[in-house]
Design an enzyme around this catalytic site. Structure first.
Site, short mmCIF file in Angstrom:
data_model
loop_
_atom_site.label_atom_id
_atom_site.label_comp_id
_atom_site.label_asym_id
_atom_site.label_seq_id
_atom_site.Cartn_x
_atom_site.Cartn_y
_atom_site.Cartn_z
N GLU A 1 -2.23 -5.42 -4.22
CA GLU A 1 -2.93 -5.03 -3.01
C GLU A 1 -4.34 -5.62 -2.99
O GLU A 1 -4.80 -6.10 -1.95
CB GLU A 1 -2.99 -3.50 -2.99
N ASN B 1 25.81 -24.32 -4.09
CA ASN B 1 26.55 -25.56 -3.97
C ASN B 1 25.95 -26.43 -2.87
O ASN B 1 25.77 -27.64 -3.06
CB ASN B 1 28.01 -25.24 -3.68
N HIS C 1 0.83 -1.20 0.00
CA HIS C 1 0.00 0.00 0.00
C HIS C 1 0.87 1.26 0.00
O HIS C 1 0.66 2.18 -0.79
CB HIS C 1 -0.90 -0.03 1.24
#
Lengths: 694, 156
Positions: free
Chosen positions: A75, A430, A53
């Site tokens: 929103e 990794n 918002h």
């Protein structure tokens, strides 16, 4: 503030806008991840909604429409979730993540001077589709709003687009009155633009102009008849505003109408209080945050940290990083001059000069601490992008992974922070790809299906440690050794004498990759060696401990700061070298008789340990001009567990020096990590002890 | 081959074992008298070390050694020419630097291969100027890091 009204001022705000947008997006990311874990916690949805918002309001104000429309759509979905109109599913979360990605890309574009435009149609469509999944509820809600708006001020409201409405509504929530002012100038008014300017000036003393019709440019160019309309917010009453404008001469008529919006549905209350937070003074803001804390049924620890962060941030100011760099550079010059002064005062032996220089050294020492502290940034800034990365990778790899972050508040110098991100990404990839096993294998091995990866940061002495621990398969030493032999990274003879962690560290050698198949995530054979070289170029080191079947621990040791370091200056024949204090254990004078001859190596007995002697004179091929005496001056240095005694000719003393790079041309210099400028203006080389100890 | 030299270029002329070499003036930052050079160990012999050039640590190479000529002890005439190359500052020690000339592009010729041998890549060409022969140096090649790499020791 709105588009076109004050283009100049906008630029000023742009930086703040970008910074804050990033913070909000980061908050969105973090909360979304949290939401994934606790899908029923509406409080989290509220947090995300609040960020979205605010972001919407900001971007609308700044005129970034794509940004605003996407946040708006996001929103809507969030709003529906928290009002239980939509059932929250992981699929929805994915789409919201996509939207956040797009938002990030747009902010990045704005930051690099772009227009922040992006084709967001597909994401918007997806969001709209989610929203329409419960279209009945939604539409009625919208109709309601529209209906009430109709009743009160049909003409006015319809003239504003969505963003302007948002701004107006927000200001109303903050205690401003929105007005629409119709101003007519006298028919015979000659300098219409001047009057317009005066009206604007008068209004700006009372509040803020949101919109003008015709636009401000047109008004300035006198492209209007005699009347124009201004949308304006102020805390003053209608009469006060009217009176103020009437004071401008040649204004014929002023009609001030308040703009009335429909009552906000109660469900918006939460976001309203959030907005108010921003406008309230610090103390109240804290109260609000705290009271909210108490209201929560289960205030988790993380929330507590957030409140603490809010308190903390209220006492800070934003400073452009460039300015800090300039400050640092200037200070480095000062440190060099301080060194020079110290030397002059020693040569002159003048008491007063000596005392003054001494005092100055102390003051600059304090100054140095403060400046270095200012450049410290919590590793959080690097760590906070990992939760999302891990989430995505885990999905791609079909693995279940729980990432724990410990010590994100640990601070490191900015220059180190800038460099450490990529190596960490490599290591995490990794660990996820090669470390943690698939759920099936984990189950078969009596492990929990979900693998745990812990990213940990902490201070220790003059260093910061960053560790990455996983409870995965660990490193298969046989396989690694075989691979290293195959690739010719080590010789057969050498292989036999390697310790377990030395074998594990072979995976950091260049041209090494043990993955059975090459994947996108890691395992291209480049990567881990880059990690090692990056960390070493930062003056750090990396070690690996691994237990097969139980997991691995990658430990990175980094210096706190890179720019100013404490060194021991030593002389080798005619040349001066600097040895970083961080590597030194102690200095000693050793009689030649005490030196023992090992196989191919001279060693000394240092506190019960056999330590090899390294003659820097020979290693650095220093031209010999001086006679040797009966004693060796040695500096005992270490790299991890290993020690070495560097033989020098004399110790000059301890000094703070500014680390300078030798430049890219000389990056291949052996066992030299950089240079520094001494008090006499000469350059001294800084010895890289890590390269000397094998 | 000569694109870097625009029509009517200013060149800095320096001396190396009796011959005259030239580099475009826009690549030159400054010309310094000899100063203390800090030796860097275990690196190519032509790298003389680094100097403190107004607070910046600047690498210096001896151009005689780089070109495979015999070494000459530095004298009052010796100069360090500081050049800027790909954002890095580096310096060249030369026997003397004492002239700046304006030349037009058309006096340049590719270097006659027989004179320099085929393997020399750091010469861009030559320019005849009345009775003088100027040898145009390719600085990128002089400071090629690949060349440096070959000399570097990797083990302690």
């Amino acid at each position: 503030m709105p588009r076109g009204v004050r283009q100049m001022e906008m630029n000023q705000y742009l930086e703040v806008f970008i910074e804050e947008s990033k913070e909000h997006l980061q908050a969105c990311n973090e909360h979304l991840l949290e939401l994934e874990k606790n899908p029923d916690n509406i409080q989290i949805v509220n947090e995300i909604f609040r960020s979205a918002h605010t972001l919407k309001g900001m971007s609308a104000t700044m005129g970034y429409e794509d940004l605003a429309s996407l946040t708006h759509q996001m929103e809507n979905v969030l709003d529906a979730i928290r009002n239980h109109k939509i059932v929250f599913t992981p699929e929805i979360l994915d789409v919201i993540f996509l939207a956040v990605d797009d938002l990030e890309a747009m902010i990045a574009s704005i930051e690099t001077g772009g227009d922040g435009k992006k084709n967001v149609e597909s994401v918007v469509k997806k969001l709209a589709a989610i929203e329409n999944g419960e279209a009945i509820f939604d539409e009625t809600a919208k109709e309601e709003v529209a209906a009430t708006a109709m009743l009160e001020e049909p003409a006015t409201v319809s003239r504003y687009d969505e963003f302007e409405t948002t701004v107006l509504k927000q200001s109303e929530e903050q205690g401003f009155f929105p007005y629409e002012i119709n101003i007519s100038l006298r028919q015979d008014c000659l300098l219409k633009a001047v009057r317009v300017f005066m009206v604007f000036e008068a209004l700006e003393s009372l509040g803020e102009v949101i919109k003008a019709n015709p636009s401000v440019e047109e008004l300035e160019e006198e492209k209007f008849e005699n009347s124009f309309t201004i949308t304006f917010i102020s805390k003053e009453t209608r009469d006060a505003v009217q009176a103020c404008i009437m004071k401008v001469s040649e204004v014929d008529e002023v009609d001030v109408k308040p703009i009335v919006f429909s009552e906000q549905p109660a469900l918006h209350q939460e976001s309203i209080s959030a907005e108010q937070n921003n406008a309230l003074p610090e103390s109240k803001q804290q109260e609000l945050v705290e009271s909210k804390q108490q209201q929560e049924e289960n205030p988790s620890e993380e929330k507590g940290e957030m409140a603490a962060a809010a308190k903390h941030s209220s006492k800070t100011i934003r400073v452009n990083i460039e300015r800090l760099d300039i400050l640092m550079n200037l200070f480095e010059e000062l440190v060099i001059d301080r060194g020079r002064l110290e030397q002059i005062s020693q040569d002159l032996k003048d008491q007063e000069l000596h005392e003054t220089v001494e005092r100055m050294s102390r003051t600059t020492g304090d100054l140095q601490n403060i400046i270095l502290n200012m450049r410290m940034v919590p590793v959080e800034t690097v760590f906070n992008r990992f939760p999302r990365m891990v989430r995505q990778l885990a999905r791609d790899l079909n693995k279940k992974i729980n990432l724990e972050i410990v010590g994100a508040e640990t601070e490191l110098d900015r220059t180190v922070i800038d460099e450490i991100g990529d190596p960490l990404v490599h290591l995490i990839r990794n660990a996820l790809d090669h470390g943690v096993e698939t759920p099936e294998i984990r189950r078969a091995n009596n492990k929990e299906e979900t693998g745990t990866v812990i990213l940990r940061a902490y201070h220790s002495g003059n260093h910061v440690f960053i560790e990455l621990e996983d409870d995965g398969a660990g490193i298969n030493k046989k396989k690694v050794l075989q691979r290293a032999l195959d690739k010719g990274i080590i010789s057969k003879e050498a292989a036999n004498s390697l310790t377990d962690s030395q074998i594990a560290e072979l995976i950091l050698a260049s041209g090494f990759s043990t993955a059975d198949k090459i994947s996108d995530i890691s395992g291209r054979g480049v990567g881990l060696d880059v990690v090692k070289s990056t960390i070493e170029s930062l003056g750090g080191s990396i070690t690996i401990e691994s237990q097969e079947g139980k997991g691995s621990l990658f430990s990175i040791q980094l210096p706190l700061t890179l720019s100013i370091i404490s060194v021991m200056l030593v002389e080798i024949q005619e040349e001066k070298y600097a040895i970083p204090l961080s590597s030194i254990i102690e200095t000693a004078i050793v009689h030649k008789q005490d030196v023992l001859q090992g196989h191919n190596q001279t060693v000394i007995d240092f506190r019960g340990k056999v330590v090899p002697l390294l003659f820097l004179k020979d290693l650095f091929e220093v031209p010999v001009t001086k006679e040797e005496d009966e004693f060796y001056s040695v500096v005992i240095v270490r790299k991890g567990e290993k020690l070495a005694a560097l033989v020098v000719d004399s110790f000059i003393g301890q000094q703070e020096v500014v680390l300078k790079s030798l430049g890219s041309y000389l990056s291949y210099a052996f066992a030299i990590s950089g240079a520094t400028i001494l008090g006499d203006g000469q350059v001294a080389l800084i010895v890289d002890c890590n390269a000397l100890i094998k | 081959m000569l694109e870097s030299v625009a029509a009517d270029t200013k060149l800095i002329i320096f001396e190396l074992k009796g011959k005259e070499y030239a580099i475009p003036v826009h690549q030159v930052r400054s010309i310094e008298k000899m100063m203390h050079i800090t030796r860097i160990p275990n690196i190519a012999p032509f790298v003389k070390g680094v100097i403190n050039l107004r607070g910046v640590v600047t690498p210096i190479i001896d151009l005689r050694l780089r070109f495979g000529l015999d070494e000459l002890e530095y004298s009052d005439r010796s100069r360090i020419i500081i050049i800027t190359l790909n954002d890095m500052d580096v310096g060249l020690v030369v026997d003397a630097a004492n002239d700046v000339v304006d030349v037009s592009e058309d006096v340049f010729e590719p270097s006659p291969e027989a004179a320099f041998g085929t393997e020399v890549d750091y010469i861009n060409g030559v320019a005849k100027l009345e009775k003088r022969l100027l040898i145009l140096v390719n600085l990128e090649k002089v400071f090629d890091r690949e060349v440096l790499k070959n000399y570097v020791r990797s083990e302690g």
